[in-house]
Design an enzyme around this catalytic site. Sequence first.
Site, mmCIF file in Angstrom:
data_model
loop_
_atom_site.group_PDB
_atom_site.id
_atom_site.type_symbol
_atom_site.label_atom_id
_atom_site.label_comp_id
_atom_site.label_asym_id
_atom_site.label_seq_id
_atom_site.Cartn_x
_atom_site.Cartn_y
_atom_site.Cartn_z
ATOM 1 N N LYS A 118 -2.375 -0.145 1.591
ATOM 2 C CA LYS A 118 -1.096 0.554 1.496
ATOM 3 C C LYS A 118 -1.180 1.851 0.701
ATOM 4 C CE LYS A 118 1.735 -3.605 2.030
ATOM 5 N NZ LYS A 118 2.731 -4.507 1.423
ATOM 6 N N LYS A 206 -3.590 -7.630 13.310
ATOM 7 C CA LYS A 206 -2.520 -8.612 13.315
ATOM 8 C C LYS A 206 -1.262 -8.003 13.929
ATOM 9 C CE LYS A 206 -0.329 -7.908 8.779
ATOM 10 N NZ LYS A 206 0.110 -8.578 7.522
ATOM 11 N N LYS A 209 5.309 -5.425 12.760
ATOM 12 C CA LYS A 209 6.565 -4.786 13.125
ATOM 13 C C LYS A 209 6.435 -3.270 13.166
ATOM 14 C CE LYS A 209 11.337 -4.320 11.428
ATOM 15 N NZ LYS A 209 12.285 -4.726 10.369
#
Length: 339
Positions: A118, A206, A209
Amino acid sequence: MNKTPTILTGLRVNSEITLGNFLGALLPMVRLANAHSQTSHINIFVPDLHSIISEIDGELQQNLFTSLKYFLAAGLKVNNHVHFYRQSYVPAHSELNWILNCTATMGELNRMTQYKDKSEGKDGVNVGIFDYPVLMAADILLYDAEYIPVGEDQFQHLELTRRLATRFNYKYGEIFVLPKEPKDQAKFMNVENGIRIRDLQNPEKKMSKSTHAANSKIMISDDPAAARKKIMSATTDSVGKISFDTFNQPGISNLLQIESLVTDTPLQDVISTWSGETHYGDLKQKVGESVATLLTDFQRKLTAISDQEILDLLTEGEKYANQVANSKLLQVQKALHLR
């Protein structure tokens, strides 16, 4: 220490979740809760403090209620061992977070894979992103939780929780119960290495969203027919024979795992049914039908749950959570001579 074991899970507040979130975290937790709620405390909390790590909007409260409705719509059976609560309504989480910060090291947090992902290429990363594994540790240790059903991407954080608890206990006495090791968590969840549903178009990643490609993910609000079409267009491979091989056949393996979870069938049974078959389209058709059936039933139940029903559960759950968390925090405060 609680005499009754505690199983704990948190579902981050989102406007909606993917099928990957649903199958990888929420549905297994519901099934575990229903299986163990007569003999264990089932703590289901909304990690709203974690949610503000990212930018939020005025819909946070409604999203919070919706997130808890997901559990009921997924089939959770509520009894007096099932506790819903909001993280920010139990102040002990924040105080223990600070205390554990004084036990954790910068090096440990720098090594967290999710932080690296991140923060990569960014200068202005907020401290919450760096520190949230410590808050996660507080969430767990306040309740003597041994089992925390999470995806494999959270196993590193569980290991950190165990290290912090061990370090604190060594210095101040046996105050914290260590959560079970990741391999034991996976065994308890009846999965080998944690559940991680893959991107339908790029099964090396994975399901997320945030992915821009609409066909790569299924949202639980998707029209069931549209979800079926996404399964039919899923990327597979050129091997030409079905087998569960996450390295060489990640797309096919993903479909087999989805079928197992959606139908609540042991993965090995699903593998045995399909192993050696050569028609990928037949597998896609079956998985697509299973997913469409699941979404139809889930969406029908979701619309029938009121906000008041959730508020009543939260009111009772937060009384319980504060009592347990404050008792544990007092032990910690006394060990540190703060009380």
